[in-house]
Design a protein around this motif. Structure first.
Motif, PDB file in Angstrom:
ATOM      1  N   PHE A 357      25.628  92.370  60.062  1.00  0.00           N
ATOM      2  CA  PHE A 357      26.365  91.222  59.524  1.00  0.00           C
ATOM      3  C   PHE A 357      25.698  89.924  59.978  1.00  0.00           C
ATOM      4  CE2 PHE A 357      29.864  88.076  59.694  1.00  0.00           C
ATOM      5  CZ  PHE A 357      30.272  88.138  58.372  1.00  0.00           C
ATOM      6  N   ASN A 358      25.534  89.008  59.026  1.00  0.00           N
ATOM      7  CA  ASN A 358      24.955  87.697  59.306  1.00  0.00           C
ATOM      8  C   ASN A 358      26.095  86.726  59.625  1.00  0.00           C
ATOM      9  OD1 ASN A 358      23.816  85.079  59.128  1.00  0.00           O
ATOM     10  ND2 ASN A 358      22.205  85.833  57.768  1.00  0.00           N
ATOM     11  N   LEU A 359      26.073  86.128  60.794  1.00  0.00           N
ATOM     12  CA  LEU A 359      27.175  85.261  61.220  1.00  0.00           C
ATOM     13  C   LEU A 359      27.333  84.029  60.332  1.00  0.00           C
ATOM     14  CD1 LEU A 359      26.801  85.437  65.110  1.00  0.00           C
ATOM     15  CD2 LEU A 359      28.454  86.622  63.645  1.00  0.00           C
ATOM     16  N   SER A 360      26.327  83.717  59.513  1.00  0.00           N
ATOM     17  CA  SER A 360      26.444  82.564  58.601  1.00  0.00           C
ATOM     18  C   SER A 360      27.309  82.904  57.390  1.00  0.00           C
ATOM     19  CB  SER A 360      25.064  82.109  58.134  1.00  0.00           C
ATOM     20  OG  SER A 360      24.458  83.086  57.300  1.00  0.00           O
ATOM     21  N   TRP A 361      27.679  84.172  57.237  1.00  0.00           N
ATOM     22  CA  TRP A 361      28.502  84.584  56.098  1.00  0.00           C
ATOM     23  C   TRP A 361      29.961  84.298  56.408  1.00  0.00           C
ATOM     24  CZ3 TRP A 361      25.828  90.028  55.670  1.00  0.00           C
ATOM     25  CH2 TRP A 361      24.554  89.876  55.104  1.00  0.00           C
ATOM     26  N   SER A 362      30.338  83.068  56.358  1.00  0.00           N
ATOM     27  CA  SER A 362      31.704  82.689  56.740  1.00  0.00           C
ATOM     28  C   SER A 362      32.665  82.648  55.556  1.00  0.00           C
ATOM     29  CB  SER A 362      31.700  81.315  57.428  1.00  0.00           C
ATOM     30  OG  SER A 362      31.153  80.330  56.561  1.00  0.00           O
ATOM     31  N   ASP A 363      32.124  82.569  54.337  1.00  0.00           N
ATOM     32  CA  ASP A 363      32.956  82.458  53.142  1.00  0.00           C
ATOM     33  C   ASP A 363      32.940  83.795  52.401  1.00  0.00           C
ATOM     34  OD1 ASP A 363      34.035  82.019  50.612  1.00  0.00           O
ATOM     35  OD2 ASP A 363      33.258  79.975  50.474  1.00  0.00           O
ATOM     36  N   PRO A 364      34.025  84.589  52.477  1.00  0.00           N
ATOM     37  CA  PRO A 364      33.995  85.917  51.854  1.00  0.00           C
ATOM     38  C   PRO A 364      33.872  85.874  50.341  1.00  0.00           C
ATOM     39  CG  PRO A 364      36.199  85.391  52.639  1.00  0.00           C
ATOM     40  CD  PRO A 364      35.303  84.324  53.168  1.00  0.00           C
ATOM     41  N   GLN A 365      34.479  84.870  49.700  1.00  0.00           N
ATOM     42  CA  GLN A 365      34.373  84.805  48.242  1.00  0.00           C
ATOM     43  C   GLN A 365      32.931  84.550  47.820  1.00  0.00           C
ATOM     44  OE1 GLN A 365      37.420  82.646  46.161  1.00  0.00           O
ATOM     45  NE2 GLN A 365      36.130  82.248  44.385  1.00  0.00           N
ATOM     46  N   LYS A 366      32.262  83.648  48.515  1.00  0.00           N
ATOM     47  CA  LYS A 366      30.862  83.366  48.213  1.00  0.00           C
ATOM     48  C   LYS A 366      30.010  84.600  48.458  1.00  0.00           C
ATOM     49  CE  LYS A 366      27.132  80.149  49.439  1.00  0.00           C
ATOM     50  NZ  LYS A 366      26.769  78.998  50.308  1.00  0.00           N
ATOM     51  N   LEU A 367      30.299  85.314  49.544  1.00  0.00           N
ATOM     52  CA  LEU A 367      29.535  86.511  49.877  1.00  0.00           C
ATOM     53  C   LEU A 367      29.721  87.589  48.810  1.00  0.00           C
ATOM     54  CD1 LEU A 367      27.729  88.002  51.888  1.00  0.00           C
ATOM     55  CD2 LEU A 367      29.779  88.628  53.185  1.00  0.00           C
ATOM     56  N   CYS A 368      30.947  87.745  48.309  1.00  0.00           N
ATOM     57  CA  CYS A 368      31.195  88.719  47.241  1.00  0.00           C
ATOM     58  C   CYS A 368      30.434  88.342  45.979  1.00  0.00           C
ATOM     59  CB  CYS A 368      32.687  88.826  46.947  1.00  0.00           C
ATOM     60  SG  CYS A 368      33.636  89.738  48.188  1.00  0.00           S
ATOM     61  N   GLY A 369      30.313  87.037  45.717  1.00  0.00           N
ATOM     62  CA  GLY A 369      29.550  86.604  44.562  1.00  0.00           C
ATOM     63  C   GLY A 369      28.065  86.874  44.712  1.00  0.00           C
ATOM     64  N   GLN A 370      27.560  86.740  45.935  1.00  0.00           N
ATOM     65  CA  GLN A 370      26.146  86.996  46.184  1.00  0.00           C
ATOM     66  C   GLN A 370      25.833  88.487  46.181  1.00  0.00           C
ATOM     67  OE1 GLN A 370      25.763  85.030  49.964  1.00  0.00           O
ATOM     68  NE2 GLN A 370      25.252  83.037  49.056  1.00  0.00           N
ATOM     69  N   LYS A 371      26.763  89.267  46.695  1.00  0.00           N
ATOM     70  CA  LYS A 371      26.573  90.717  46.798  1.00  0.00           C
ATOM     71  C   LYS A 371      27.622  91.402  45.938  1.00  0.00           C
ATOM     72  CE  LYS A 371      24.561  90.677  51.473  1.00  0.00           C
ATOM     73  NZ  LYS A 371      23.303  91.379  51.141  1.00  0.00           N
ATOM     74  N   GLY A 372      27.397  91.398  44.644  1.00  0.00           N
ATOM     75  CA  GLY A 372      28.369  91.939  43.706  1.00  0.00           C
ATOM     76  C   GLY A 372      28.417  93.453  43.729  1.00  0.00           C
ATOM     77  N   ALA A 373      29.119  93.991  42.749  1.00  0.00           N
ATOM     78  CA  ALA A 373      29.370  95.435  42.729  1.00  0.00           C
ATOM     79  C   ALA A 373      28.108  96.246  42.487  1.00  0.00           C
ATOM     80  CB  ALA A 373      30.402  95.758  41.654  1.00  0.00           C
ATOM     81  N   GLU A 374      27.060  95.620  41.949  1.00  0.00           N
ATOM     82  CA  GLU A 374      25.833  96.361  41.648  1.00  0.00           C
ATOM     83  C   GLU A 374      24.744  96.118  42.690  1.00  0.00           C
ATOM     84  OE1 GLU A 374      26.749  98.203  39.155  1.00  0.00           O
ATOM     85  OE2 GLU A 374      28.503  96.904  38.979  1.00  0.00           O
ATOM     86  N   GLU A 375      24.985  95.267  43.642  1.00  0.00           N
ATOM     87  CA  GLU A 375      23.991  94.941  44.671  1.00  0.00           C
ATOM     88  C   GLU A 375      24.028  96.016  45.748  1.00  0.00           C
ATOM     89  OE1 GLU A 375      21.090  92.545  46.651  1.00  0.00           O
ATOM     90  OE2 GLU A 375      21.949  92.307  44.647  1.00  0.00           O
TER      91      GLU A 375
END
Length: 512
Positions: A357-375
């Motif tokens: 886990f990258n500690l800079s990933w503080s926004d879960p919605q943004k992270l879900c957008g970056q790492k979608g269901a196919e990533e």
């Protein structure tokens, strides 16, 4: 509210057209919160103090078992004022008619109160000082405030010297809610006026600027009338949310009949205004949820009320199946456009292989957008495709990703509707929230429940510790063409301990 064995739902409604405006208080009743019958409108503009609209408010049960509604009226000067209304006939079990005394408004925006930012009184509570208290959402510049008022008789109200609570740089606070919760099991609700020592309180506001709800847990000083958050989560727009999706203007009430706290939320449309005109309606209430304090004291837990299970009919299941990397398993045998799915996953054999886990990933919605269901990840994404076509060209993904942070694991829960429809012009945001759940203590087991209702997908991760609601509008995955799949796009195989899916029958919705 719950009154004499009947549930009453009052809701903002435009009787003229499916857009916001001409707001009245519509009224429906139920004996189970699932099957509803509409009644005549309870409150609508008739007096100088609400001639330009009857906006949100709350119900309170006064001594002698007498209900009262306090609501925001828009007066002839377009000021937001607070009014009361009472049932015309308490012997009418449906409380069809409500009267508004001429001494309204009972609370006016005076002094430093902004008359255009002063609305949505919450359910009142009775304090040890023999006063009723209520809070009203407001702001002063960028300072969000819950303005506190006190009364001995529910008629004459006096503003307290200080707000019950406030927070910098949050903007207008709409639809505040404030209620006690038990600090330990059992998972029962508590009436707003209970003041015994040891109780925790939940304070929730709807942020007008961001259009979502956030809440904190803390303590209430009954003597000085101050709420103090416990500091375990941010007291701002990055804090805890009841629902990390399309869910706003929520409100709880104490269900005395079953001793539980019940939460309702509003989920608006995310297609076009033209579509709303085509349907003839816009906006829904989500499934009512029982709410209680998690055993760790750090958050609330929510679960669809038990009465939802009455809608279950045909049942199918999958037991002890492995979803291999890059594969899907179809859930066959039910009509999947309206369904209830519960699944338990076993990740115990692969927890050590989770991505860092990258500690800079503080926004879960943004992270879900970056790492979608196919990533593709290590453990995940895995979960459910719902409202899917058989070729999965249309699908809404509800899924988890597991990360490793030191000796602990971080669980990300996402709802990805980016492929939910072939239609154009739809708003299809990916939603996400972190799940506060210890996978080691659970033996690597993680659960998901998803309720599906044509354009609505409501999901509950880890037994209701994280909830996400989406509105989706499939073009082809409708009616008998809708499918459900369990999927795994992670590198590691995922085991299904048990998956049970029920076809859901239509609740009763007719006139009286």
């Amino acid at each position: 509210m719950y009154y004499n064995g009947i549930y009453h739902l009052f809701y903002q409604f435009n009787p003229l057209q499916p857009v916001w405006g001409n707001i009245v208080w519509a009224h429906s009743y139920s004996t189970d919160m699932i099957n509803w019958k509409p009644l005549q409108h309870a409150i609508y503009p008739t007096k100088p103090f609400d001639i330009n609209g009857c906006w949100s408010g709350s119900a309170t049960i006064l001594p002698g078992n007498k209900p009262v509604i306090m609501y925001t009226g828009i007066d002839g000067q377009n000021r937001q004022v607070q009014n009361v209304a009472f049932p015309k006939n308490l012997s009418d079990p449906y409380l069809r008619e409500w009267v508004k005394p001429d001494y309204n408004p009972v609370i006016k925006p005076e002094g430093e109160i902004n008359s255009s930012a002063f609305r949505d009184p919450t359910t009142a509570w009775y304090g040890p000082d023999s006063h009723w208290k209520t809070i009203i959402g407001s702001r002063k510049g960028r300072l969000g405030m819950a303005v506190l008022y006190k009364s001995r008789d529910f008629v004459k109200w006096v503003k307290a010297e200080n707000p019950l609570h406030s927070s910098q740089n949050s903007g207008m606070w709409e639809c505040p809610d404030f209620f006690p919760v038990l600090p330990k099991p059992p998972m029962l609700g508590v009436d707003n006026s209970v003041t015994r020592n040891g109780l925790k309180h939940v304070f929730k506001v709807s942020l007008d600027e961001t259009r979502y709800d956030y809440y904190t847990i803390g303590t209430y000083d009954f003597i000085h009338n101050k709420y103090v958050p416990n500091g375990l989560s941010p007291d701002n727009n990055t804090g805890l949310r009841f629902d990390y999706g399309n869910f706003y203007a929520s409100k709880t009430f104490f269900d005395e009949g079953k001793g539980r706290r019940v939460l309702w939320g509003w989920s608006n449309e995310s297609d076009s205004t033209q579509d709303d005109w085509g349907k003839g309606w816009a906006g829904i209430q989500t499934i009512p949820r029982a709410l209680w304090l998690d055993g760790n004291g750090r958050q609330v837990v929510q679960w669809p009320i038990e009465e939802v299970n009455k809608l279950r009919k045909k049942e199918v299941g999958i037991r002890r199946k492995t979803v291999k990397s890059g594969r899907v398993i179809e859930v066959k045998g039910i009509e999947a456009a309206q369904a209830d799915v519960e699944v338990s996953f076993d990740l115990s054999s692969s927890l050590d292989k989770a991505e860092k886990f990258n500690l800079s990933w503080s926004d879960p919605q943004k992270l879900c957008g970056q790492k979608g269901a196919e990533e593709k990840g290590g453990i995940g994404p895995f979960g459910l495709y719902v409202l899917a076509t058989d070729d999965r060209e249309e699908r809404t993904a509800v899924f988890f990703r597991i990360f490793k942070e030191g000796q602990k694991h971080v669980i990300l829960m996402c709802q990805d509707p980016t492929k939910s429809s072939k239609r154009t012009g739809l708003y299809k945001p990916t939603y996400g929230g972190f799940v506060n759940y210890d996978l080691r203590k659970s033996g690597g087991k993680l659960s998901l429940r998803t309720l599906i209702d044509h354009s609505v997908v409501e999901s509950f991760g880890a037994k209701g510790r994280t909830c996400i609601t989406s509105r989706v509008y499939p073009n082809f995955a409708v009616g008998s063409n809708a499918c459900i799949f369990a999927f795994n796009n992670g590198a590691e195989d995922v085991k299904i301990i048990e998956l049970t899916a029920w076809e859901i029958k239509r609740p009763l919705m007719n006139g009286i």
